[in-house]
Scaffold this active site. Sequence first.
Site, PDB file in Angstrom:
ATOM      1  NE  ARG A 198     -11.603  25.500 -16.060  1.00  0.00           N
ATOM      2  CZ  ARG A 198     -12.828  25.343 -15.552  1.00  0.00           C
ATOM      3  NH1 ARG A 198     -13.648  24.421 -16.062  1.00  0.00           N
ATOM      4  NH2 ARG A 198     -13.251  26.100 -14.546  1.00  0.00           N
TER       5      ARG A 198
ATOM      6  CB  CYS B 202      -9.946  16.012 -25.478  1.00  0.00           C
ATOM      7  SG  CYS B 202      -8.948  16.604 -24.088  1.00  0.00           S
TER       8      CYS B 202
ATOM      9  CD  GLU C  87      -6.850  18.406 -26.657  1.00  0.00           C
ATOM     10  OE1 GLU C  87      -6.702  17.510 -27.503  1.00  0.00           O
ATOM     11  OE2 GLU C  87      -6.314  18.362 -25.530  1.00  0.00           O
TER      12      GLU C  87
END
Length: 382
Positions: A92, A201, A87
């Site tokens: 990114r 996450c 994730e």
Amino acid sequence: MRNDHLNEDQVEKAANLVFQIYDKCPSRARPRSRSNEIPEWTNLAAVILVDRKPTIICAAVATGVKVMPNDKIKNCGGKILHDCHAETLALRGFNRYLLNESKRLEDDNVYVSTSVERHNGVGEPKYRIRSTLQLYLLVTEIPCGDASMENLGAGKLPNWEFDYKIMGQKMLKGRAYYSELGMIRTKPGRSDSPESLSKSCTDKLLMKQYTSVLLSPTSYVFSPKGAYLRAILVPRSKIIDSAFNRAFRIEERIKGIAKTQYDFDWIGYNTTFKDSKENTKAGGRPCSVSMVYIENESEQVEAITRGMRMGWKAGSEGSISKLSRRKMAELAGEISETVRNKLRYSELKDESTAREQIKWKTRSNLGRWIRTGDDDFQLCQN
């Protein structure tokens, strides 16, 4: 759930597109059977943009289940990726995708981007995601942390007593104290693994509902308008609504802070990811290699191990991922004069900005949010 989301057929179409892209990526970046014939598995995440037609753009795909220990990332000069969970890498990668699009618009006056447009807001960054697009995150596993507690065994395993006097202000590792729900947790989950202080996450995605999916360098180039997730696409068989409500709904976890208008939903899909843990025969091990695909990169796929590009000498220029803090800041500096005028990476996280203030306030209200080790470095000056 909002009534303007993708319908069931569109969700399955999106999932199939993501998995088709993954299947075309080099085998060196994907799980394989080891020399002792033990198979590997991984988690996958992808960022997709969808318009009303709907046209689906898969901007970034990533796999990964690893994170670097905290003592390995201090003072690494922005060259090493700290968190290689799927994730985090997908988000990114999406930021890299946005910077690539804006750089091409800067350099080519006739180029028309299908996903990015110039933004005319006074005093705001010069670019934005096209207003016709909605942003979705597809995952093949429940995000680690609080949203996954029931899937990992909460309510089934012994209800260990949580001693606040012993724990003090420490954060919980991913698999510790299953019975304590709504807590900030860190990666990795195993109790015998080195400490990373990288937040789960679940916790990172919760924060995105306030700060958008933009990273600090990208926020100087892009307006946050349109940069919020509309929904997470999750395997239908793994969704536990009560867990998702507790983990991601602001009013459940964050007290004393206003509800955001950018909270996301979750939508189930049925398409199977072939390299998931459950589709790997018993005894399989997590893949140590992470993969990132970025749709508009000239070299679309990177294989990453130990936070660096695989196949390069550690510490060399070639080993630095395009998703690293250093490379992302360098690219943002080619587009934004504000970034070019910063001397150090830490200055991009200016605590006087509205974005940093809401991050501080939200983390304070969550409690037990301990920052990772400093990784500051000097930015290249023109």
